[in-house]
Design an enzyme around this catalytic site. Structure first.
Site: not given
Ligand code: PLP
Length: 391
Positions: A73-74, A152, A180, A200-202, A237, A325
């Site tokens: 996602g980032t 999130n 999210q 984002s996949g995870h 790739t 933190c």
């Molecule tokens: N944007 C939001 C709202 C998220 O909650 C997250 C991950 O926690 C991200 C972006 C980043 O996604 P990734 O962990 O796949 O880089």
């Protein structure tokens, strides 16, 4: 390690679905073709990546050519923002909000150092964005508005259709961070009509290390990673195994979303109401109506959430705090602070996020553990009595 664990941290990451894993397995074993290669194994890999593209596109109502696979996602977020800035370099103003994920916040801080003007829109005490303030912030030199769809930490949903209309009205491109949202509630880019959308996949039961960026066909795109893959829009790739996993996860979400969101909402609501009933001085952070069905962010008077997190962890309940933190001290969540919570309340808040593998029984058990833990923490802090954990 407790014999039964309760994973209530699905906004942080999700378990890979067994069906997703099964779809991926050949791609970490016997199948290893490079999708750019004209050979038979290469062509097969390319077909599988294309199938995944169609599966992801279907989940969000996009065309397959509008999907670019990324590493997370980032990366999707960074690519969208950088593309908008690069393509219109005369425009040096970005509109975002005070409650964005660090992927957006940190890039905007960098852009500010590079001379961009960043407008960070405030939210109200329930975490909602006022679209009027967005309208007032959009200018002729605004290169992009980049906003969350769902937060999130609190799960609060921004009014994306109104946001999108406001941006279109002022001809400002819009990027939505839907990381999210996708897989949790219905997403249709035809209704929402953003220029870019990140996922984002995870977060939807695919593995870590894969994401996607939707780029609306009407908008030009400047790649962040140069190379020939993904039609020249994202070099490198392809991570075929994870892309296949993301496709399978998107397909699963597409078929189960309507029923699953109601099931998960019922679990979250059961948990939340039991905690609120049994723990005096507890309350919900975030708008109750405009909220993801899986997220419960709760404030507990008179406790440090970090301590509760560790005690719950020992009992096998995994959740999170929004605190960061930094240099050994705990800073309150920027999201809760932007909502106007004072530092004590923000530092006494915990996020519980439910998912596909949670059950009604988990909700009941989790509420009991939380109730006992908060009482124990409070009694320890007041120096009286002891509470025995029941399992
Ligand atoms: N944007 C939001 C709202 C998220 O909650 C997250 C991950 O926690 C991200 C972006 C980043 O996604 P990734 O962990 O796949 O880089």
């Amino acid at each position: 390690m407790p014999e039964k664990t309760l994973y209530l941290d699905n906004n942080a990451t999700t378990q890979v679905d067994p069906d997703v894993l099964e779809a991926m397995l050949p791609w970490v074993g016997t199948q290893y073709g490079n999708p750019s290669s004209p050979t038979t194994p290469g062509r097969f890999a390319r077909e599988c990546v294309q199938k995944a593209r169609e599966q992801v596109a279907r989940l969000i109502g996009a065309r397959d050519a509008e999907i670019i696979f990324t590493s997370c996602g980032t990366e999707s977020i960074n690519s969208a923002i950088r593309s908008a800035c690069t393509l219109d370099s005369n425009k040096r103003h970005i509109v975002t909000s005070a409650v964005e994920h660090s992927a957006t916040l940190k890039l905007c801080e960098q852009l500010a150092r590079d001379g961009y003007e960043i407008t960070r829109l405030p939210v109200n005490s329930t975490g909602l964005l006022d679209v009027e303030s967005l309208r007032a912030a959009l200018r002729e030199d605004t290169a992009l508005a980049t906003l969350l769809w769902a937060n999130n930490e609190t799960g609060v949903l921004f009014p994306v259709e109104e946001i999108s209309a406001a941006c279109r009205n002022k001809k400002v491109p819009l990027h939505l961070d839907a990381v999210q949202v996708v897989g949790k509630v219905s997403v249709d880019v035809n209704e929402t009509d953003p220029d870019f959308l990140s996922l984002s996949g995870h977060k939807l039961h695919a593995p870590k290390g894969v994401g996607a960026l939707f780029v609306n066909r009407r908008i030009r795109f400047q790649p962040m990673l140069q190379g020939s893959q993904e039609q020249g829009r994202r070099g490198g790739t392809e991570n075929v195994a994870s892309i296949v996993g993301l496709g399978a996860a998107a397909e699963l979400a597409h078929h189960s979303l309507a029923a699953e969101q109601n099931r998960i909402r019922a679990i979250r609501d059961r948990f939340e109401s039991r905690v609120l009933e049994s723990v005096p001085g507890s309350s919900v952070n975030g708008d109750l109506e405009h909220r993801l069905p899986n997220t419960s962010n709760l404030a507990f008077d008179g406790i440090e959430a970090e301590g509760a997190l560790m005690m719950l962890d020992e009992r096998g309940l995994y959740c999170s705090t929004g605190s960061a933190c930094t240099s050994g001290s705990v800073a309150p969540s920027h999201v809760l602070t932007a909502m106007g919570l004072n530092s004590t309340r923000a530092k006494g808040s915990l996020r519980f996020s439910f998912g596909r593998f949670n059950t009604e029984a988990d909700a009941t058990h989790a509420a009991e553990l939380v109730s006992i833990t908060i009482k124990k923490l409070r009694s320890l802090q007041s120096g009286s009595g002891s509470v025995v954990f029941a399992r």
